[in-house]
Design an enzyme around this catalytic site. Structure first.
Site, PDB file in Angstrom:
ATOM      1  N   ASP A 143      26.340 -25.064  24.094  1.00 53.75           N
ATOM      2  CA  ASP A 143      27.754 -25.278  23.784  1.00 53.75           C
ATOM      3  C   ASP A 143      28.668 -24.368  24.597  1.00 53.75           C
ATOM      4  O   ASP A 143      28.196 -23.453  25.296  1.00 53.75           O
ATOM      5  CB  ASP A 143      28.010 -25.090  22.277  1.00 53.75           C
ATOM      6  CG  ASP A 143      27.260 -23.873  21.696  1.00 53.75           C
ATOM      7  OD1 ASP A 143      26.897 -22.961  22.465  1.00 53.75           O
ATOM      8  OD2 ASP A 143      27.045 -23.843  20.482  1.00 53.75           O
ATOM      9  N   ASP A 173      27.080 -21.226   8.021  1.00 53.52           N
ATOM     10  CA  ASP A 173      27.467 -22.499   7.397  1.00 53.52           C
ATOM     11  C   ASP A 173      26.453 -23.605   7.695  1.00 53.52           C
ATOM     12  O   ASP A 173      26.693 -24.768   7.386  1.00 53.52           O
ATOM     13  CB  ASP A 173      28.875 -22.919   7.851  1.00 53.52           C
ATOM     14  CG  ASP A 173      28.959 -23.224   9.344  1.00 53.52           C
ATOM     15  OD1 ASP A 173      27.932 -23.098  10.059  1.00 53.52           O
ATOM     16  OD2 ASP A 173      30.055 -23.604   9.802  1.00 53.52           O
ATOM     17  N   HIS A 209      25.347 -24.549  10.709  1.00 54.55           N
ATOM     18  CA  HIS A 209      25.464 -25.268  11.984  1.00 54.55           C
ATOM     19  C   HIS A 209      24.331 -24.902  12.939  1.00 54.55           C
ATOM     20  O   HIS A 209      23.777 -23.797  12.878  1.00 54.55           O
ATOM     21  CB  HIS A 209      26.841 -25.058  12.642  1.00 54.55           C
ATOM     22  CG  HIS A 209      27.098 -23.700  13.200  1.00 54.55           C
ATOM     23  ND1 HIS A 209      28.339 -23.117  13.190  1.00 54.55           N
ATOM     24  CD2 HIS A 209      26.290 -22.796  13.807  1.00 54.55           C
ATOM     25  CE1 HIS A 209      28.282 -21.937  13.760  1.00 54.55           C
ATOM     26  NE2 HIS A 209      27.044 -21.708  14.143  1.00 54.55           N
ATOM     27  N   GLU A 251      29.177 -28.445  13.363  1.00 51.18           N
ATOM     28  CA  GLU A 251      29.637 -27.938  12.077  1.00 51.18           C
ATOM     29  C   GLU A 251      29.302 -28.924  10.958  1.00 51.18           C
ATOM     30  O   GLU A 251      28.940 -30.076  11.228  1.00 51.18           O
ATOM     31  CB  GLU A 251      31.159 -27.702  12.148  1.00 51.18           C
ATOM     32  CG  GLU A 251      31.588 -26.677  13.197  1.00 51.18           C
ATOM     33  CD  GLU A 251      31.259 -25.229  12.818  1.00 51.18           C
ATOM     34  OE1 GLU A 251      30.259 -24.981  12.125  1.00 51.18           O
ATOM     35  OE2 GLU A 251      32.017 -24.324  13.239  1.00 51.18           O
TER      36      GLU A 251
HETATM   37  P1  PGA Z   1      24.385 -15.646  15.716  1.00 49.62           P
HETATM   38  O1  PGA Z   1      24.984 -17.117  15.677  1.00 49.62           O
HETATM   39  O2  PGA Z   1      23.088 -15.756  16.426  1.00 49.62           O
HETATM   40  O3  PGA Z   1      25.373 -14.836  16.493  1.00 49.62           O
HETATM   41  O4  PGA Z   1      24.241 -15.221  14.294  1.00 49.62           O
HETATM   42  C1  PGA Z   1      24.136 -18.172  15.354  1.00 49.62           C
HETATM   43  C2  PGA Z   1      24.922 -19.458  15.433  1.00 49.62           C
HETATM   44  O5  PGA Z   1      26.127 -19.450  15.173  1.00 49.62           O
HETATM   45  O6  PGA Z   1      24.315 -20.489  15.750  1.00 49.62           O
END
Ligand code: PGA
Length: 259
Positions: A66, A135, A137, A142
């Site tokens: 992304d 959350d 995702h 999302e």
């Molecule tokens: P993080 O993010 O590895 O910084 O916890 C994970 C994500 O948002 O997919």
């Protein structure tokens, strides 16, 4: 269901996943890696740095999950910059073979289709590294994302923007939109490896691995994949109902099977 591997800490997870990636590259020098950003995959990249020393990685290809929309690619927190800094440079990969979705505003309407075409032209992703958001995702899909979704623009939730504000001067600087591989795109990768560490991820991990399949918890899409591996530390595993079974299964795994 996904294979769940509970490890002692993030370092052990990094070593395990890096070993799998090295084996992949040894068998296929132009392997296609699906690259994740965020804090979670960093132990994998660190371990890879050591394990890949002395190997020819000039043919390795990669696709990031992304990018933020409208961010200057030269901004230190653009995912183009992050992938360059955390992966391409330390591992000595060829930057021309490493792709990141194009978040430029003027081409955003076809950037998703362009990215899908590039992934297909590469023959698909061999091993996709994934983190998971609090959350639920994966990528920036999302809650509410279709399981069939392709690379497209999404609006980030306030929770995700708050989670990522630590990388920016203030939450106001965190972009509101992103372009992300879809859940359908991710499910086409040949092997999914989802990592999660810490108590903060425990509920999202339990919901993704053992909860109902639901767009409200995008990570649950991994249950549809024939080869998904979830590598977690004890804290991130703490809400899994079948954790004893996962430990037993992994401890008794035939030695010829990798992850
Ligand atoms: P993080 O993010 O590895 O910084 O916890 C994970 C994500 O948002 O997919």
């Amino acid at each position: 269901m996904a294979e769940v591997v509970i490890v002692e800490n993030a370092e052990a997870a990094g070593a395990l996943v890096a070993a799998e990636i090295v084996e992949l590259i040894d068998g296929r020098p132009d392997a296609v890696l699906g690259l994740a950003t965020g804090s979670t995959p960093l132990p994998v990249y660190k371990a890879l740095r050591e394990k890949l020393t002395g190997r020819d990685v000039s043919q390795v290809r990669g696709f990031a999950l992304d990018e933020y929309v409208g961010i200057d690619p030269a901004h230190p927190e653009s995912y183009r910059s992050v992938i360059t800094r955390e992966v391409v440079e330390p591992l000595g990969l060829d930057p021309r073979r490493i792709h990141v979705p194009n978040g430029a505003q003027d081409t955003i309407q076809h950037a998703g289709d362009d990215y899908e075409t590039a992934i297909e032209a590469a023959g698909g992703v061999d091993l996709q590294i994934l983190g998971i958001g609090t959350d639920g995702h994966i990528g920036f899909n999302e809650p509410g994302s279709s399981f069939a979704s392709r690379t497209r623009v999404k609006t980030l939730t306030v929770q995700t923007r708050e989670d990522n504000a630590r990388f920016f001067d203030s939450i106001d600087d965190v972009p509101k939109h992103c372009i992300t591989q879809g859940l359908g795109t991710i499910l086409r990768a040949r092997h999914l490896v989802l990592l999660a560490f810490g108590e903060g991820k425990a509920q999202a991990v339990a919901d993704a691995v053992e909860g109902p399949l639901s767009a409200i918890l995008p990570g649950s899409a991994i249950q549809l994949h024939p080869h998904a591996t979830v590598v977690v530390d004890e804290a991130a595993a703490s809400r899994l109902r079948l954790s004893d079974y996962y430990r037993y299964t992994y401890a008794n795994k035939p030695s010829w099977q990798g992850i």
